[in-house]
Design an enzyme around this catalytic site. Sequence first.
Site, PDB file in Angstrom:
ATOM      1  N   ARG A  67       0.466  -1.161  -0.007  1.00  0.00           N
ATOM      2  CA  ARG A  67       0.004   0.061  -0.048  1.00  0.00           C
ATOM      3  C   ARG A  67       0.840   1.164  -0.017  1.00  0.00           C
ATOM      4  O   ARG A  67       1.730   1.448   1.034  1.00  0.00           O
ATOM      5  CB  ARG A  67      -1.038   0.108   1.396  1.00  0.00           C
ATOM      6  CG  ARG A  67      -1.877   1.119   1.198  1.00  0.00           C
ATOM      7  CD  ARG A  67      -2.924   1.215   2.419  1.00  0.00           C
ATOM      8  NE  ARG A  67      -3.899   2.204   2.367  1.00  0.00           N
ATOM      9  CZ  ARG A  67      -4.628   2.452   3.420  1.00  0.00           C
ATOM     10  NH1 ARG A  67      -4.433   1.753   4.389  1.00  0.00           N
ATOM     11  NH2 ARG A  67      -5.538   3.373   2.884  1.00  0.00           N
ATOM     12  N   GLY A 125      -6.958   4.731  22.770  1.00  0.00           N
ATOM     13  CA  GLY A 125      -5.532   4.190  22.973  1.00  0.00           C
ATOM     14  C   GLY A 125      -5.625   3.142  21.502  1.00  0.00           C
ATOM     15  O   GLY A 125      -6.303   2.835  20.901  1.00  0.00           O
ATOM     16  N   GLU A 175       0.823  -0.212   9.664  1.00  0.00           N
ATOM     17  CA  GLU A 175       1.369   1.192   9.255  1.00  0.00           C
ATOM     18  C   GLU A 175       0.634   2.180   9.540  1.00  0.00           C
ATOM     19  O   GLU A 175       0.866   3.435   9.865  1.00  0.00           O
ATOM     20  CB  GLU A 175       1.884   1.085   7.800  1.00  0.00           C
ATOM     21  CG  GLU A 175       2.635   2.540   7.439  1.00  0.00           C
ATOM     22  CD  GLU A 175       3.285   2.572   5.985  1.00  0.00           C
ATOM     23  OE1 GLU A 175       3.573   3.687   5.634  1.00  0.00           O
ATOM     24  OE2 GLU A 175       3.589   1.487   5.659  1.00  0.00           O
TER      25      GLU A 175
END
Length: 280
Positions: A45, A64, A85
């Site tokens: 990606r 969180g 990512e």
Amino acid sequence: MNKENSKLGRGLSSLLSSKKDNQSESKNFKKINTSSIKANSQQPRKRFGKNEIEDLAASIKSQGILQPIVVRQKAENTFEIIAGERRWRAAQIVGLHEIPAIIKEMNDEEALQAALIENIQRENLNPVEEARAYQLILKDNKINYESLSNLIGKSRSHISNTIRLLELNEIILNYIEEGKISMGHARALIGVPDAVDLAKDIINKKLSVREVEKNTSKYKNKKPKKNLKDPNILNLEQELSEKIGLKTSIYFNDQGSSGSITLYYSDLDQLDDIMKRLKK
């Protein structure tokens, strides 16, 4: 979870599971400084929507990080992302100095496969990113169309048809990545003269896939020339194409004692890759 996603889940679990006993996973869990983590250069990606990352950042600020990212250690205090990512990018927006991570031992091939499966499972890849990821994996002699199909839960024809998108002009590939034309539009443009101009018409005139297929049918319905090649040669071509990830043609002279092999590339990057591999 449908059958296809179930296959993908098993493939991802297999790749991300520890090579040793799964009980060791807790030993591999730690919080890592975000500055010590880098993105995977082979991450399939390439495009991350700004709004998408900002929404995730807002969720992380409120809740969180609920799921650790997966990384592998590249050097002392340097880690490369295998999966997660988006979470890492969002954590930086929030201003987190540390992020929970699970450290795995993986080679380059395993890391690429894991990243590909995660993105397919989450439906994060656009068709061009998916095609380039398939092509990159298939360059490795250890994996072919059949084994890749089993790994990701996609048919061989889906993989082959997706890779064929890379035959299109780079301008059209950019249109696909930008969401200006769909994969259906793009497939109708493969092998069509003046495809770039037709792609611009699709955007400007808001043509449907059916309209494009109708306009390009004259190029698709031509009777193919009779193929006089020996079936064994055709099998060799297919095997060679699957091995190197490029379309190939094998020609013999009339005596069959000599001939030529032709490799077809769609852009200069593919040509550069061919040259590098030949020089090894």
